[in-house]
Design a protein around this motif. Sequence first.
Motif, PDB file in Angstrom:
ATOM      1  N   UNK A 134       0.829  -1.202   0.000  1.00 45.32           N
ATOM      2  CA  UNK A 134       0.000   0.000   0.000  1.00 45.32           C
ATOM      3  C   UNK A 134       0.862   1.250   0.000  1.00 45.32           C
ATOM      4  N   UNK A 135       0.502   2.184  -0.860  1.00 42.57           N
ATOM      5  CA  UNK A 135       1.210   3.459  -0.927  1.00 42.57           C
ATOM      6  C   UNK A 135       0.842   4.316   0.272  1.00 42.57           C
ATOM      7  N   UNK A 145       3.318   0.729   3.265  1.00 38.65           N
ATOM      8  CA  UNK A 145       3.235  -0.421   4.159  1.00 38.65           C
ATOM      9  C   UNK A 145       2.911  -1.693   3.417  1.00 38.65           C
ATOM     10  N   UNK A 146       3.362  -2.790   3.972  1.00 39.41           N
ATOM     11  CA  UNK A 146       3.000  -4.099   3.432  1.00 39.41           C
ATOM     12  C   UNK A 146       2.162  -4.807   4.488  1.00 39.41           C
ATOM     13  N   UNK A 147       1.119  -5.501   4.026  1.00 38.22           N
ATOM     14  CA  UNK A 147       0.138  -6.103   4.928  1.00 38.22           C
ATOM     15  C   UNK A 147      -0.181  -7.519   4.484  1.00 38.22           C
ATOM     16  N   UNK A 148      -0.342  -8.402   5.467  1.00 41.15           N
ATOM     17  CA  UNK A 148      -0.964  -9.686   5.232  1.00 41.15           C
ATOM     18  C   UNK A 148      -2.462  -9.435   5.335  1.00 41.15           C
ATOM     19  N   UNK A 149      -3.206  -9.873   4.331  1.00 40.07           N
ATOM     20  CA  UNK A 149      -4.658  -9.713   4.343  1.00 40.07           C
ATOM     21  C   UNK A 149      -5.277 -11.106   4.264  1.00 40.07           C
ATOM     22  N   UNK A 150      -6.149 -11.387   5.222  1.00 40.88           N
ATOM     23  CA  UNK A 150      -6.876 -12.655   5.248  1.00 40.88           C
ATOM     24  C   UNK A 150      -8.329 -12.327   4.951  1.00 40.88           C
TER      25      UNK A 150
END
Length: 164
Positions: free
Chosen positions: A60-61, A134-139
């Motif tokens: 995400x920017x 940011x980088x995210x794990x999305x479930x």
Amino acid sequence: MSNPLSVAPLTAAAFAPYGEVIEVSGTPDKIINQGMCGRHHDLAQLDFASGHAGISLFDAKARQLPYLVDMVERHPYGSQAFIPITGTRFLVIVADDADGKPANLKAFLTGPGQSINLHRGVWHGVLAPLNAPGQYVVIDRIGTGNNLEEHWFKNPFLIETVPA
């Protein structure tokens, strides 16, 4: 013309109508791996009408203040969890449902170590890391059918400041 929207720190109590705050608090529920790991168990309720749980990575920017909230979305067939990998704080925008339309917007700012799980069907803003990408794990739900509904505001909301 935009409507002002204030931001509060993210707390489990304030966020409860919309989902769960996923964070470590207190002692682990169980000690595993020969005593080398504490498990904080079952911190969010995944809920899917159909399909299956999928794990994705989102890049995400960064968003900057002032931040304009011009749209919210919801997913009628599944909950959605966002777990930051990079530790970047992010804005969490949620709204109540009033006869199929979002109402009473609320804005939160995550703190260190906080993740969220949005309940199925909850109106929410887009992923918005603040001041840094940011980088995210999305479930979330993977399956057929239209699991996205968007609402665009005629008069957007404006966030000008956030808690320190």
